[in-house]
Design a protein around this motif. Structure first.
Motif, PDB file in Angstrom:
ATOM      1  N   VAL A  52      37.276  35.418  37.590  1.00  0.00           N
ATOM      2  CA  VAL A  52      37.368  36.894  38.201  1.00  0.00           C
ATOM      3  C   VAL A  52      36.019  37.319  38.658  1.00  0.00           C
ATOM      4  O   VAL A  52      35.177  36.589  38.670  1.00  0.00           O
ATOM      5  CB  VAL A  52      37.580  37.829  36.997  1.00  0.00           C
ATOM      6  N   LYS A  53      36.190  38.475  39.443  1.00  0.00           N
ATOM      7  CA  LYS A  53      35.095  39.042  40.056  1.00  0.00           C
ATOM      8  C   LYS A  53      33.747  39.542  39.127  1.00  0.00           C
ATOM      9  O   LYS A  53      34.372  40.243  38.261  1.00  0.00           O
ATOM     10  CB  LYS A  53      35.570  39.931  41.029  1.00  0.00           C
ATOM     11  N   SER A  56      33.144  42.898  37.546  1.00  0.00           N
ATOM     12  CA  SER A  56      34.544  43.883  37.361  1.00  0.00           C
ATOM     13  C   SER A  56      34.902  44.163  35.868  1.00  0.00           C
ATOM     14  O   SER A  56      34.346  43.383  34.943  1.00  0.00           O
ATOM     15  CB  SER A  56      35.560  42.983  38.220  1.00  0.00           C
ATOM     16  N   VAL A  57      35.952  44.965  35.842  1.00  0.00           N
ATOM     17  CA  VAL A  57      36.364  45.254  34.395  1.00  0.00           C
ATOM     18  C   VAL A  57      36.759  43.907  34.036  1.00  0.00           C
ATOM     19  O   VAL A  57      36.807  43.792  32.532  1.00  0.00           O
ATOM     20  CB  VAL A  57      37.406  46.342  34.562  1.00  0.00           C
ATOM     21  N   HIS A  59      35.974  41.027  34.324  1.00  0.00           N
ATOM     22  CA  HIS A  59      34.863  40.129  34.003  1.00  0.00           C
ATOM     23  C   HIS A  59      34.249  40.604  32.619  1.00  0.00           C
ATOM     24  O   HIS A  59      34.139  39.797  31.776  1.00  0.00           O
ATOM     25  CB  HIS A  59      33.988  40.008  35.175  1.00  0.00           C
TER      26      HIS A  59
END
Length: 212
Positions: A52-53, A56-57, A59
């Motif tokens: 995931v990025k 980010s949420v 992550h």
């Protein structure tokens, strides 16, 4: 057989008792399967943040899941082993007293875990000290040594050697921490789970009078 009997006679009663408890504890392969489950979960939770990025949420959720789920899983697995033995294996194996956690090994595990965690933070956020390869190598070697010492059986020693070798190979491959941890824990966990399944199948095929 004669050499084994002679060796046991030379050992203290306390040492013999620990040896027999260790053997009984691992005779059905369930503890080994539990180790496999924990390591596979660790592999997945270490890989998840890399998928995931960063920032980010998703992550953040992945990191929280890694921090919360593993301790819960480790604490509940002894109960699960007892429940499975009581429900399905009591006639085959009889009552098996769970092997108490050895404080010295637990302390070593905690120290290594803290060192690896701190090193991982430095490697992730500073990128220079210590190098990620050191963290991965230390994880593989340290985990392998603990696996061999805790299991005290040939198959655990083989698993520990393979984990240490995997850690070294991953360390020199140049992969990131998340991917490296996933590879170390994933391969070790898969081998432990397969080994435990084989031991369980062989145990179930033994005649009732041959059970220990």
């Amino acid at each position: 057989m004669h050499e084994t009997s002679s060796r046991l006679l030379e050992e203290s009663p306390e040492k013999i008792a620990r040896h027999l408890m260790q053997k009984a504890h691992n005779q059905d392969g369930l503890p080994e399967m539990a180790i496999g489950v924990v390591f596979l979960a660790l592999a997945g939770l270490n890989w998840l943040p890399t998928a995931v990025k960063p920032g980010s949420v998703a992550h953040f959720v992945a990191i929280c899941a890694q921090a919360l789920l593993i301790p819960i899983l480790v604490l509940r697995l002894p109960w699960a082993i007892k429940a499975v033995r009581r429900k399905f294996l009591i006639e085959k194996a009889g009552y098996v007293e769970s092997k108490p956690a050895h404080r010295k090994y637990l302390a070593i595990f905690i120290v290594i875990a803290v060192v690896v965690a701190v090193a991982g933070v430095f490697a992730a956020y500073r990128g220079s000290f210590p190098p990620a390869s050191w963290v991965l190598g230390a994880t593989g070697i340290g985990g392998g040594v603990l696996l061999a010492i805790a299991g005290r059986m040939p198959r655990f020693v083989v698993g520990g050697i393979l984990m240490a070798a995997t850690g070294i190979l991953v360390a020199i491959s140049g992969v990131s921490l998340g991917v490296g941890f996933a590879m170390i824990y994933g391969l070790t966990g898969l081998l432990a789970l397969l080994s435990g399944c084989i031991v369980l199948l062989l145990f179930l095929r033994e005649p009732a009078e041959g059970g220990e």
